[in-house]
Design an enzyme around this catalytic site. Structure first.
Site, short mmCIF file in Angstrom:
data_model
loop_
_atom_site.label_atom_id
_atom_site.label_comp_id
_atom_site.label_asym_id
_atom_site.label_seq_id
_atom_site.Cartn_x
_atom_site.Cartn_y
_atom_site.Cartn_z
N ASN A 9 0.67 -1.45 0.08
CA ASN A 9 0.02 -0.12 -0.13
C ASN A 9 1.02 1.14 0.15
O ASN A 9 1.54 1.70 0.79
CB ASN A 9 -0.92 0.06 1.38
CG ASN A 9 -1.62 1.11 1.36
OD1 ASN A 9 -1.50 2.24 1.09
ND2 ASN A 9 -2.82 0.94 2.03
N ASP A 72 -0.59 -3.93 12.57
CA ASP A 72 -2.01 -4.09 12.47
C ASP A 72 -2.68 -3.09 13.39
O ASP A 72 -2.05 -2.53 14.56
CB ASP A 72 -2.55 -5.56 13.06
CG ASP A 72 -4.01 -5.92 12.50
OD1 ASP A 72 -4.11 -5.31 11.32
OD2 ASP A 72 -4.47 -6.39 13.35
N ASP A 155 -11.66 8.25 10.89
CA ASP A 155 -11.13 9.48 11.35
C ASP A 155 -12.22 10.70 11.57
O ASP A 155 -12.01 11.60 12.57
CB ASP A 155 -10.13 10.01 10.26
CG ASP A 155 -8.46 9.37 10.60
OD1 ASP A 155 -8.38 8.87 11.57
OD2 ASP A 155 -7.65 9.39 9.69
N HIS A 180 -2.11 6.78 17.40
CA HIS A 180 -1.63 5.24 17.81
C HIS A 180 -0.62 4.84 16.83
O HIS A 180 0.61 4.28 17.42
CB HIS A 180 -2.55 4.49 17.48
CG HIS A 180 -3.60 4.38 16.29
ND1 HIS A 180 -3.98 5.86 15.77
CD2 HIS A 180 -3.90 3.74 15.38
CE1 HIS A 180 -4.31 5.62 14.61
NE2 HIS A 180 -4.41 4.23 14.36
P1 IMP Z 1 -4.99 -2.05 8.81
O1 IMP Z 1 -3.90 -1.84 10.05
O2 IMP Z 1 -4.61 -1.37 7.55
O3 IMP Z 1 -5.45 -3.27 8.60
O4 IMP Z 1 -6.09 -0.98 9.20
C1 IMP Z 1 -7.20 -1.74 9.78
C2 IMP Z 1 -8.51 -0.46 9.70
O5 IMP Z 1 -8.53 0.18 10.80
C3 IMP Z 1 -8.28 0.45 8.67
O6 IMP Z 1 -9.23 -0.02 7.50
C4 IMP Z 1 -9.44 1.45 9.07
O7 IMP Z 1 -10.82 1.05 9.25
C5 IMP Z 1 -8.99 1.30 10.81
N1 IMP Z 1 -8.03 2.29 11.08
C6 IMP Z 1 -6.51 1.96 11.58
N2 IMP Z 1 -5.90 3.03 11.89
C7 IMP Z 1 -6.80 4.17 11.41
C8 IMP Z 1 -6.73 5.53 11.57
O8 IMP Z 1 -5.57 5.98 11.76
N3 IMP Z 1 -7.54 6.26 11.42
C9 IMP Z 1 -8.84 5.96 10.90
N4 IMP Z 1 -9.01 4.45 10.86
C10 IMP Z 1 -8.02 3.40 11.14
#
Ligand code: IMP
Length: 198
Positions: A9, A72, A155, A180
């Site tokens: 990504n 994650d 967000d 985070h």
């Molecule tokens: P991954 O870590 O890329 O699998 O993210 C998992 C999901 O968590 C994302 O698709 C968002 O829906 C949510 N997420 C993780 N970090 C953020 C953030 O910084 N802002 C908003 N949504 C988040």
């Protein structure tokens, strides 16, 4: 120091590099794992963020010689017993940001407890061996309606009280400073800075 990340990504890669620059870690040369999209994907079926991050780091680090990290992340909402949690990306059947946010508001309708946190876990591994994990979190509350045009995912609903803004209203540098992901990356870079080079 070359630090591989297990992502294809481009947005995430850019965010990791932005964090390294903002944190003064120019020594960290963050590169995607070569041919990551040609590998069979690693299934993210862990019970929590840590399990998923570790699983990905162990799997992808077997394909290179360098240090590799995988992350994650997701949203935990107290009134929903920690949901959507590891299912944050695919909370709604559609799995789009808009549908996920809509479902979150539906599930929280009428709930006075709006406390939530974003969590990010990063796992660092080398050649199939786990080295360490790093956790970051950001506390907030879920609004009744979205606000702001930046960011992604949840967000626009995530109100960060210390700044009086949602994460979608923060510029990328500010979000990285308080988020985070920023906290977990800071911990990763602090650790890597102390590793023997070579
Ligand atoms: P991954 O870590 O890329 O699998 O993210 C998992 C999901 O968590 C994302 O698709 C968002 O829906 C949510 N997420 C993780 N970090 C953020 C953030 O910084 N802002 C908003 N949504 C988040």
């Amino acid at each position: 120091m070359i630090l591989r990340c297990a992502t294809s990504n481009a947005g995430k890669l850019a965010e990791f590099r932005l964090a390294a620059a903002a944190l003064g870690c120019e020594w960290a040369d963050i590169r995607p794992l070569d041919n990551v999209s040609a590998l069979p994907p690693c299934e993210e079926d862990g019970a929590d963020f840590e399990e998923n991050a570790v699983k990905k780091a162990l799997y992808y680090s077997a394909y290179c010689e360098d240090f590799l990290f995988a992350d994650d992340s997701g949203l935990e909402v107290d009134a929903l017993g920690g949901a959507p949690g590891v299912r944050s990306a695919r909370y709604s059947p559609e799995g789009t940001d808009e549908a996920n946010n809509r479902l979150l508001l539906e599930r929280l309708a009428g709930s006075p407890d709006r406390r939530a946190r974003f969590v990010c876990v990063i796992a660092l591994a080398r050649k199939g061996q786990l080295i360490a994990t790093f956790r970051g979190s950001a506390e907030g509350v879920i609004l009744d309606a979205p606000r702001g045009a930046g960011g992604f995912g949840y967000d626009p609903l995530f109100y960060y009280e210390p700044l009086g803004l949602t994460f979608a209203e923060l510029d990328p540098d500010t979000k990285m400073r308080v988020s985070h992901r920023g906290e977990a990356l800071r911990r990763l870079f602090d650790y890597c800075a102390r590793l023997p080079r070579g």
